[in-house]
Design a protein around this motif. Sequence first.
Motif, PDB file in Angstrom:
ATOM      1  N   LEU A   5      -6.296   5.327 -11.594  1.00  0.00           N
ATOM      2  CA  LEU A   5      -5.917   4.149 -10.817  1.00  0.00           C
ATOM      3  C   LEU A   5      -6.028   4.446  -9.319  1.00  0.00           C
ATOM      4  O   LEU A   5      -6.512   3.610  -8.545  1.00  0.00           O
ATOM      5  N   ALA A   6      -5.592   5.635  -8.913  1.00  0.00           N
ATOM      6  CA  ALA A   6      -5.707   6.023  -7.507  1.00  0.00           C
ATOM      7  C   ALA A   6      -7.171   6.046  -7.075  1.00  0.00           C
ATOM      8  O   ALA A   6      -7.522   5.567  -5.987  1.00  0.00           O
ATOM      9  N   ALA A   7      -8.036   6.576  -7.923  1.00  0.00           N
ATOM     10  CA  ALA A   7      -9.465   6.616  -7.605  1.00  0.00           C
ATOM     11  C   ALA A   7     -10.011   5.197  -7.474  1.00  0.00           C
ATOM     12  O   ALA A   7     -10.819   4.904  -6.577  1.00  0.00           O
ATOM     13  N   HIS A   8      -9.581   4.307  -8.334  1.00  0.00           N
ATOM     14  CA  HIS A   8     -10.043   2.922  -8.294  1.00  0.00           C
ATOM     15  C   HIS A   8      -9.720   2.249  -6.966  1.00  0.00           C
ATOM     16  O   HIS A   8     -10.602   1.645  -6.335  1.00  0.00           O
ATOM     17  N   VAL A   9      -8.473   2.333  -6.527  1.00  0.00           N
ATOM     18  CA  VAL A   9      -8.095   1.620  -5.297  1.00  0.00           C
ATOM     19  C   VAL A   9      -8.757   2.236  -4.067  1.00  0.00           C
ATOM     20  O   VAL A   9      -9.087   1.521  -3.109  1.00  0.00           O
ATOM     21  N   VAL A  10      -8.983   3.527  -4.089  1.00  0.00           N
ATOM     22  CA  VAL A  10      -9.648   4.179  -2.954  1.00  0.00           C
ATOM     23  C   VAL A  10     -11.124   3.796  -2.909  1.00  0.00           C
ATOM     24  O   VAL A  10     -11.668   3.436  -1.850  1.00  0.00           O
ATOM     25  N   ARG A  69       0.833  -1.204   0.000  1.00  0.00           N
ATOM     26  CA  ARG A  69       0.000   0.000   0.000  1.00  0.00           C
ATOM     27  C   ARG A  69       0.872   1.261   0.000  1.00  0.00           C
ATOM     28  O   ARG A  69       0.661   2.183  -0.786  1.00  0.00           O
ATOM     29  N   LEU A  70       1.841   1.290   0.900  1.00  0.00           N
ATOM     30  CA  LEU A  70       2.693   2.474   1.018  1.00  0.00           C
ATOM     31  C   LEU A  70       3.574   2.652  -0.205  1.00  0.00           C
ATOM     32  O   LEU A  70       3.812   3.786  -0.656  1.00  0.00           O
ATOM     33  N   LEU A  71       4.053   1.544  -0.773  1.00  0.00           N
ATOM     34  CA  LEU A  71       4.846   1.631  -2.001  1.00  0.00           C
ATOM     35  C   LEU A  71       4.012   2.203  -3.138  1.00  0.00           C
ATOM     36  O   LEU A  71       4.482   3.051  -3.905  1.00  0.00           O
ATOM     37  N   LEU A  72       2.773   1.744  -3.262  1.00  0.00           N
ATOM     38  CA  LEU A  72       1.892   2.247  -4.309  1.00  0.00           C
ATOM     39  C   LEU A  72       1.588   3.723  -4.103  1.00  0.00           C
ATOM     40  O   LEU A  72       1.626   4.517  -5.056  1.00  0.00           O
ATOM     41  N   ALA A  73       1.292   4.104  -2.868  1.00  0.00           N
ATOM     42  CA  ALA A  73       0.990   5.513  -2.583  1.00  0.00           C
ATOM     43  C   ALA A  73       2.193   6.397  -2.912  1.00  0.00           C
ATOM     44  O   ALA A  73       2.040   7.461  -3.537  1.00  0.00           O
ATOM     45  N   ASP A  74       3.378   5.967  -2.513  1.00  0.00           N
ATOM     46  CA  ASP A  74       4.584   6.748  -2.791  1.00  0.00           C
ATOM     47  C   ASP A  74       4.827   6.870  -4.293  1.00  0.00           C
ATOM     48  O   ASP A  74       5.220   7.933  -4.797  1.00  0.00           O
ATOM     49  N   LEU A  75       4.613   5.772  -5.014  1.00  0.00           N
ATOM     50  CA  LEU A  75       4.843   5.777  -6.455  1.00  0.00           C
ATOM     51  C   LEU A  75       3.844   6.680  -7.174  1.00  0.00           C
ATOM     52  O   LEU A  75       4.220   7.465  -8.057  1.00  0.00           O
ATOM     53  N   LEU A  76       2.576   6.577  -6.814  1.00  0.00           N
ATOM     54  CA  LEU A  76       1.563   7.442  -7.417  1.00  0.00           C
ATOM     55  C   LEU A  76       1.858   8.906  -7.143  1.00  0.00           C
ATOM     56  O   LEU A  76       1.696   9.767  -8.021  1.00  0.00           O
ATOM     57  N   GLU A  77       2.297   9.194  -5.933  1.00  0.00           N
ATOM     58  CA  GLU A  77       2.640  10.571  -5.577  1.00  0.00           C
ATOM     59  C   GLU A  77       3.819  11.063  -6.404  1.00  0.00           C
ATOM     60  O   GLU A  77       3.805  12.188  -6.924  1.00  0.00           O
ATOM     61  N   ALA A  78       4.832  10.223  -6.569  1.00  0.00           N
ATOM     62  CA  ALA A  78       6.032  10.624  -7.307  1.00  0.00           C
ATOM     63  C   ALA A  78       5.753  10.824  -8.797  1.00  0.00           C
ATOM     64  O   ALA A  78       6.301  11.741  -9.417  1.00  0.00           O
ATOM     65  N   GLU A  79       4.885   9.997  -9.356  1.00  0.00           N
ATOM     66  CA  GLU A  79       4.609  10.079 -10.797  1.00  0.00           C
ATOM     67  C   GLU A  79       3.637  11.200 -11.146  1.00  0.00           C
ATOM     68  O   GLU A  79       3.596  11.650 -12.286  1.00  0.00           O
ATOM     69  N   GLY A  80       2.832  11.622 -10.180  1.00  0.00           N
ATOM     70  CA  GLY A  80       1.855  12.666 -10.465  1.00  0.00           C
ATOM     71  C   GLY A  80       0.579  12.101 -11.049  1.00  0.00           C
ATOM     72  O   GLY A  80       0.485  10.910 -11.353  1.00  0.00           O
ATOM     73  N   PRO A  81      -0.445  12.944 -11.249  1.00  0.00           N
ATOM     74  CA  PRO A  81      -1.787  12.464 -11.610  1.00  0.00           C
ATOM     75  C   PRO A  81      -1.975  12.046 -13.060  1.00  0.00           C
ATOM     76  O   PRO A  81      -2.980  11.408 -13.385  1.00  0.00           O
ATOM     77  N   ASP A  82      -1.054  12.385 -13.942  1.00  0.00           N
ATOM     78  CA  ASP A  82      -1.290  12.162 -15.366  1.00  0.00           C
ATOM     79  C   ASP A  82      -0.319  11.198 -16.024  1.00  0.00           C
ATOM     80  O   ASP A  82      -0.207  11.151 -17.243  1.00  0.00           O
ATOM     81  N   ALA A  83       0.370  10.392 -15.231  1.00  0.00           N
ATOM     82  CA  ALA A  83       1.310   9.421 -15.785  1.00  0.00           C
ATOM     83  C   ALA A  83       0.549   8.222 -16.349  1.00  0.00           C
ATOM     84  O   ALA A  83      -0.548   7.891 -15.891  1.00  0.00           O
ATOM     85  N   MET A 114      -5.257 -10.842   2.613  1.00  0.00           N
ATOM     86  CA  MET A 114      -5.798 -11.675   1.550  1.00  0.00           C
ATOM     87  C   MET A 114      -6.327 -10.859   0.376  1.00  0.00           C
ATOM     88  O   MET A 114      -6.225 -11.273  -0.783  1.00  0.00           O
ATOM     89  N   SER A 115      -6.881  -9.697   0.664  1.00  0.00           N
ATOM     90  CA  SER A 115      -7.534  -8.905  -0.379  1.00  0.00           C
ATOM     91  C   SER A 115      -6.622  -7.883  -1.034  1.00  0.00           C
ATOM     92  O   SER A 115      -6.833  -7.525  -2.206  1.00  0.00           O
ATOM     93  N   ASN A 116      -5.633  -7.397  -0.310  1.00  0.00           N
ATOM     94  CA  ASN A 116      -4.881  -6.245  -0.808  1.00  0.00           C
ATOM     95  C   ASN A 116      -3.431  -6.510  -1.201  1.00  0.00           C
ATOM     96  O   ASN A 116      -2.845  -5.709  -1.927  1.00  0.00           O
ATOM     97  N   THR A 117      -2.841  -7.594  -0.733  1.00  0.00           N
ATOM     98  CA  THR A 117      -1.436  -7.845  -1.088  1.00  0.00           C
ATOM     99  C   THR A 117      -1.261  -7.904  -2.594  1.00  0.00           C
ATOM    100  O   THR A 117      -0.427  -7.200  -3.174  1.00  0.00           O
ATOM    101  N   VAL A 118      -2.047  -8.747  -3.244  1.00  0.00           N
ATOM    102  CA  VAL A 118      -1.947  -8.880  -4.700  1.00  0.00           C
ATOM    103  C   VAL A 118      -2.453  -7.623  -5.400  1.00  0.00           C
ATOM    104  O   VAL A 118      -1.846  -7.142  -6.366  1.00  0.00           O
ATOM    105  N   GLU A 119      -3.568  -7.087  -4.922  1.00  0.00           N
ATOM    106  CA  GLU A 119      -4.145  -5.881  -5.534  1.00  0.00           C
ATOM    107  C   GLU A 119      -3.124  -4.757  -5.611  1.00  0.00           C
ATOM    108  O   GLU A 119      -2.920  -4.148  -6.673  1.00  0.00           O
ATOM    109  N   PHE A 120      -2.460  -4.473  -4.510  1.00  0.00           N
ATOM    110  CA  PHE A 120      -1.517  -3.363  -4.484  1.00  0.00           C
ATOM    111  C   PHE A 120      -0.227  -3.705  -5.233  1.00  0.00           C
ATOM    112  O   PHE A 120       0.373  -2.828  -5.867  1.00  0.00           O
TER     113      PHE A 120
END
Length: 211
Positions: A35-40, A9-23, A98-104
């Motif tokens: 993608l961020a909207a989807h996971v939230v 989760r934290l890796l994904l959040a950090d990556l999304l933040e670093a890449e910005g909203p339009d990558a 069970m639900s989020n390891t693979v998802e993230f």
Amino acid sequence: MSTFAKRERLLLADLLEAEGPDAPTLCEGWRTRDLAAHVVVRERRPDAAGGILIKQLAPRLERVMAEFAAKPYEELIQLLRTGPPRFSPFQLKQVDEMSNTVEFYVHTEDVRRAQPDWAPRELDQVFQDALWSRLERSARLMGRSAPTGLVLRRPDGQTAVAHRGTPVVTVTGEPSELLLFSYGRQSSADVELDGDKDAVAKLHEAKQLGI
């Protein structure tokens, strides 16, 4: 103690933040904001998230996702980083794992591998084993619509039958790569396909793999 789901989760959040909203991402038609909207939405709006699997609910899911995608990008990232609301079942450690390891993990790779300068990520054996355990349980669900027989194989020889049928294609790779392949990211997964030439081509191009 940190869990795989929490780490991813934290890796994904950090990556999304670093890449910005339009990558770009590997999810067709989605930028990082989508993608961020989807996971939230998936863990915060169960009334809409059912549209991921149930066609009749898809219009509602699209509306709610659009609402979340319109939020400030920084707010979306914070919602992802802080996790589900207090009374969500995702707050339970076992459900989260069970639900989020693979998802993230998959969505982190959706962002990473869509960038021109991406490099392979080194994963420890404990995490690979955890991913394999999840893949074994979900293989037949993920491969149910495969156009050929499909066997997933680790380099050490362990196998999981994802779809019974002929001709059979055997896909070999680390669990992390087999997961990406099974989730419909065939062209971005580092795997080897063995079988009838035409069957291999059909499987590699199949649009219906995954959920």
